[in-house]
Write a protein that holds these residues in place. Structure first.
Motif, PDB file in Angstrom:
ATOM      1  N   GLY A 103       0.822  -1.208   0.000  1.00  0.00           N
ATOM      2  CA  GLY A 103       0.000   0.000   0.000  1.00  0.00           C
ATOM      3  C   GLY A 103       0.851   1.251   0.000  1.00  0.00           C
ATOM      4  O   GLY A 103       0.547   2.236  -0.691  1.00  0.00           O
ATOM      5  N   LEU A 104       1.939   1.229   0.771  1.00  0.00           N
ATOM      6  CA  LEU A 104       2.879   2.350   0.775  1.00  0.00           C
ATOM      7  C   LEU A 104       3.486   2.534  -0.621  1.00  0.00           C
ATOM      8  O   LEU A 104       3.562   3.662  -1.133  1.00  0.00           O
ATOM      9  N   THR A 105       3.885   1.445  -1.241  1.00  0.00           N
ATOM     10  CA  THR A 105       4.474   1.520  -2.579  1.00  0.00           C
ATOM     11  C   THR A 105       3.477   2.084  -3.582  1.00  0.00           C
ATOM     12  O   THR A 105       3.832   2.906  -4.444  1.00  0.00           O
ATOM     13  N   ASP A 106       2.226   1.660  -3.495  1.00  0.00           N
ATOM     14  CA  ASP A 106       1.191   2.189  -4.387  1.00  0.00           C
ATOM     15  C   ASP A 106       1.098   3.710  -4.292  1.00  0.00           C
ATOM     16  O   ASP A 106       1.026   4.413  -5.313  1.00  0.00           O
ATOM     17  N   ILE A 107       1.090   4.230  -3.063  1.00  0.00           N
ATOM     18  CA  ILE A 107       0.995   5.671  -2.880  1.00  0.00           C
ATOM     19  C   ILE A 107       2.214   6.374  -3.471  1.00  0.00           C
ATOM     20  O   ILE A 107       2.098   7.397  -4.155  1.00  0.00           O
ATOM     21  N   LEU A 108       3.400   5.832  -3.236  1.00  0.00           N
ATOM     22  CA  LEU A 108       4.613   6.449  -3.759  1.00  0.00           C
ATOM     23  C   LEU A 108       4.609   6.506  -5.281  1.00  0.00           C
ATOM     24  O   LEU A 108       5.033   7.506  -5.882  1.00  0.00           O
ATOM     25  N   LEU A 109       4.122   5.446  -5.913  1.00  0.00           N
ATOM     26  CA  LEU A 109       4.060   5.426  -7.376  1.00  0.00           C
ATOM     27  C   LEU A 109       3.049   6.440  -7.902  1.00  0.00           C
ATOM     28  O   LEU A 109       3.315   7.166  -8.873  1.00  0.00           O
ATOM     29  N   LEU A 110       1.873   6.494  -7.276  1.00  0.00           N
ATOM     30  CA  LEU A 110       0.852   7.455  -7.701  1.00  0.00           C
ATOM     31  C   LEU A 110       1.319   8.887  -7.499  1.00  0.00           C
ATOM     32  O   LEU A 110       1.098   9.760  -8.350  1.00  0.00           O
ATOM     33  N   ILE A 160      11.238  -4.365   1.843  1.00  0.00           N
ATOM     34  CA  ILE A 160      12.481  -3.932   1.207  1.00  0.00           C
ATOM     35  C   ILE A 160      12.198  -3.275  -0.136  1.00  0.00           C
ATOM     36  O   ILE A 160      12.892  -2.342  -0.550  1.00  0.00           O
ATOM     37  N   CYS A 161      11.153  -3.723  -0.824  1.00  0.00           N
ATOM     38  CA  CYS A 161      10.818  -3.109  -2.115  1.00  0.00           C
ATOM     39  C   CYS A 161      10.199  -1.727  -1.936  1.00  0.00           C
ATOM     40  O   CYS A 161      10.456  -0.823  -2.738  1.00  0.00           O
ATOM     41  N   ALA A 162       9.398  -1.544  -0.902  1.00  0.00           N
ATOM     42  CA  ALA A 162       8.839  -0.220  -0.616  1.00  0.00           C
ATOM     43  C   ALA A 162       9.941   0.765  -0.252  1.00  0.00           C
ATOM     44  O   ALA A 162       9.974   1.905  -0.739  1.00  0.00           O
ATOM     45  N   LEU A 163      10.858   0.331   0.601  1.00  0.00           N
ATOM     46  CA  LEU A 163      11.952   1.218   0.994  1.00  0.00           C
ATOM     47  C   LEU A 163      12.889   1.490  -0.183  1.00  0.00           C
ATOM     48  O   LEU A 163      13.432   2.596  -0.307  1.00  0.00           O
ATOM     49  N   GLY A 164      13.050   0.509  -1.048  1.00  0.00           N
ATOM     50  CA  GLY A 164      13.847   0.724  -2.247  1.00  0.00           C
ATOM     51  C   GLY A 164      13.230   1.767  -3.160  1.00  0.00           C
ATOM     52  O   GLY A 164      13.944   2.536  -3.823  1.00  0.00           O
ATOM     53  N   ARG A 192      21.183  -9.597   1.786  1.00  0.00           N
ATOM     54  CA  ARG A 192      20.836 -10.868   1.172  1.00  0.00           C
ATOM     55  C   ARG A 192      21.189 -10.837  -0.317  1.00  0.00           C
ATOM     56  O   ARG A 192      20.974  -9.812  -0.999  1.00  0.00           O
ATOM     57  N   PRO A 193      21.688 -11.942  -0.865  1.00  0.00           N
ATOM     58  CA  PRO A 193      22.011 -11.978  -2.304  1.00  0.00           C
ATOM     59  C   PRO A 193      20.824 -11.621  -3.191  1.00  0.00           C
ATOM     60  O   PRO A 193      20.995 -10.944  -4.210  1.00  0.00           O
ATOM     61  N   SER A 194      19.616 -12.018  -2.786  1.00  0.00           N
ATOM     62  CA  SER A 194      18.439 -11.759  -3.620  1.00  0.00           C
ATOM     63  C   SER A 194      18.113 -10.276  -3.696  1.00  0.00           C
ATOM     64  O   SER A 194      17.663  -9.778  -4.736  1.00  0.00           O
ATOM     65  N   THR A 195      18.331  -9.541  -2.615  1.00  0.00           N
ATOM     66  CA  THR A 195      18.040  -8.108  -2.624  1.00  0.00           C
ATOM     67  C   THR A 195      19.152  -7.329  -3.310  1.00  0.00           C
ATOM     68  O   THR A 195      18.889  -6.335  -4.008  1.00  0.00           O
ATOM     69  N   ARG A 196      20.396  -7.765  -3.122  1.00  0.00           N
ATOM     70  CA  ARG A 196      21.502  -7.097  -3.823  1.00  0.00           C
ATOM     71  C   ARG A 196      21.365  -7.261  -5.330  1.00  0.00           C
ATOM     72  O   ARG A 196      21.626  -6.328  -6.097  1.00  0.00           O
ATOM     73  N   ALA A 197      20.939  -8.447  -5.765  1.00  0.00           N
ATOM     74  CA  ALA A 197      20.862  -8.730  -7.201  1.00  0.00           C
ATOM     75  C   ALA A 197      19.708  -8.022  -7.884  1.00  0.00           C
ATOM     76  O   ALA A 197      19.691  -7.930  -9.119  1.00  0.00           O
ATOM     77  N   THR A 198      18.750  -7.527  -7.104  1.00  0.00           N
ATOM     78  CA  THR A 198      17.537  -6.964  -7.701  1.00  0.00           C
ATOM     79  C   THR A 198      17.373  -5.473  -7.426  1.00  0.00           C
ATOM     80  O   THR A 198      16.283  -4.932  -7.606  1.00  0.00           O
ATOM     81  N   ALA A 199      18.428  -4.819  -7.000  1.00  0.00           N
ATOM     82  CA  ALA A 199      18.338  -3.383  -6.711  1.00  0.00           C
ATOM     83  C   ALA A 199      17.765  -2.644  -7.912  1.00  0.00           C
ATOM     84  O   ALA A 199      18.105  -2.931  -9.060  1.00  0.00           O
ATOM     85  N   VAL A 200      16.870  -1.684  -7.631  1.00  0.00           N
ATOM     86  CA  VAL A 200      16.223  -0.934  -8.698  1.00  0.00           C
ATOM     87  C   VAL A 200      17.255  -0.129  -9.479  1.00  0.00           C
ATOM     88  O   VAL A 200      18.128   0.522  -8.892  1.00  0.00           O
ATOM     89  N   THR A 201      17.167  -0.182 -10.791  1.00  0.00           N
ATOM     90  CA  THR A 201      18.041   0.602 -11.654  1.00  0.00           C
ATOM     91  C   THR A 201      17.197   1.343 -12.683  1.00  0.00           C
ATOM     92  O   THR A 201      16.096   0.904 -13.036  1.00  0.00           O
ATOM     93  N   ASP A 202      17.725   2.456 -13.160  1.00  0.00           N
ATOM     94  CA  ASP A 202      17.006   3.280 -14.125  1.00  0.00           C
ATOM     95  C   ASP A 202      17.611   3.065 -15.507  1.00  0.00           C
ATOM     96  O   ASP A 202      18.760   3.429 -15.756  1.00  0.00           O
ATOM     97  N   ASP A 203      16.835   2.478 -16.409  1.00  0.00           N
ATOM     98  CA  ASP A 203      17.337   2.214 -17.759  1.00  0.00           C
ATOM     99  C   ASP A 203      16.780   3.210 -18.774  1.00  0.00           C
ATOM    100  O   ASP A 203      16.888   2.988 -19.983  1.00  0.00           O
ATOM    101  N   GLN A 204      16.200   4.312 -18.281  1.00  0.00           N
ATOM    102  CA  GLN A 204      15.727   5.351 -19.197  1.00  0.00           C
ATOM    103  C   GLN A 204      16.761   6.461 -19.313  1.00  0.00           C
ATOM    104  O   GLN A 204      17.646   6.604 -18.466  1.00  0.00           O
TER     105      GLN A 204
END
Length: 220
Positions: A103-110, A160-164, A192-204
């Motif tokens: 829900g927090l992530t939804d608000i941040l995106l909107l 972790i995804c919301a904070l990211g 954790r390896p899974s969170t390090r490997a999936t860090a958000v990146t900007d490809d635009q």
């Protein structure tokens, strides 16, 4: 399997973390799919998901799964990894944390989209979002100890995804200065390896839809 994917999406990141944690990454072909509220629906995505959203996962039998909560749970069931615990006393906290963080992530995106409107943001709406974001972060701060004491699962992944998303889109909000227990939890989870490997990146391209001021502060 095929995943409609973006390296910028926090909800896609949830799925990617689950794929890493369940050792299913090699079974999925990630297809870069651009979607945005202010753009016409992506025809490739909407052909698989009538809502036109990502993530969308196409199973080997052609079944399309959406949204991230459904995809993550199906992948967890397939692998038998118990990221969604089956026992109710363990399961319910994870579902609560996932709902709060999503829900927090939804608000941040909107809010991010609202700030890019040519006519300017609707202050009556964004002021309400500010209150909700502050309250959601305060709630996560109160529950950071419980999260730390609980075996890793979907609740941690959603948090972790919301904070990211905060770090990616609102880098000047300084949330760690206001929520020390949550900052400590995030630091531990980020190892954790899974969170390090999936860090958000900007490809635009640089400058695409830039917002000059975050307008998100935790100092009242």
């Amino acid at each position: 399997m095929k995943l409609h994917w973006s390296p910028r999406s926090p909800f896609v990141r949830k799925v990617m973390i689950v794929l890493h944690e369940t050792d299913q990454l090699s079974e999925v072909n990630c297809e870069r799919s651009l979607v945005a509220v202010h753009l016409p629906p992506n025809p490739d995505v909407i052909a698989d998901n009538p809502l036109g959203k990502i993530p969308t996962l196409i199973l080997n039998d052609g079944t399309a799964l959406f949204d991230s909560r459904v995809i993550c749970e199906v992948l967890d069931l397939k692998a038998g990894t118990e990221l969604f615990p089956s026992h109710p006393p363990s399961r319910i906290p994870h579902l609560r944390w996932q709902a709060l963080a999503d829900g927090l992530t939804d608000i941040l995106l909107l809010w991010r989209t609202e700030l890019t409107r040519e006519t300017g943001q609707w202050d009556a709406v964004t002021s309400g979002w500010l209150i909700k974001v502050r309250e959601a972060m305060a709630a996560l701060e109160r529950e950071a100890e419980a999260l730390s004491d609980t075996p890793f699962g979907i609740g941690h992944i959603a948090v972790i995804c919301a904070l990211g998303q905060l770090d990616f889109r609102w880098p000047d909000c300084a949330w760690r200065d206001h929520f020390p227990a949550l900052a400590k939890l995030e630091n531990n989870l980020s190892q954790r390896p899974s969170t390090r490997a999936t860090a958000v990146t900007d490809d635009q391209a640089p400058g695409a839809n830039d917002v000059t001021a975050s307008q998100l502060t935790f100092s009242k």
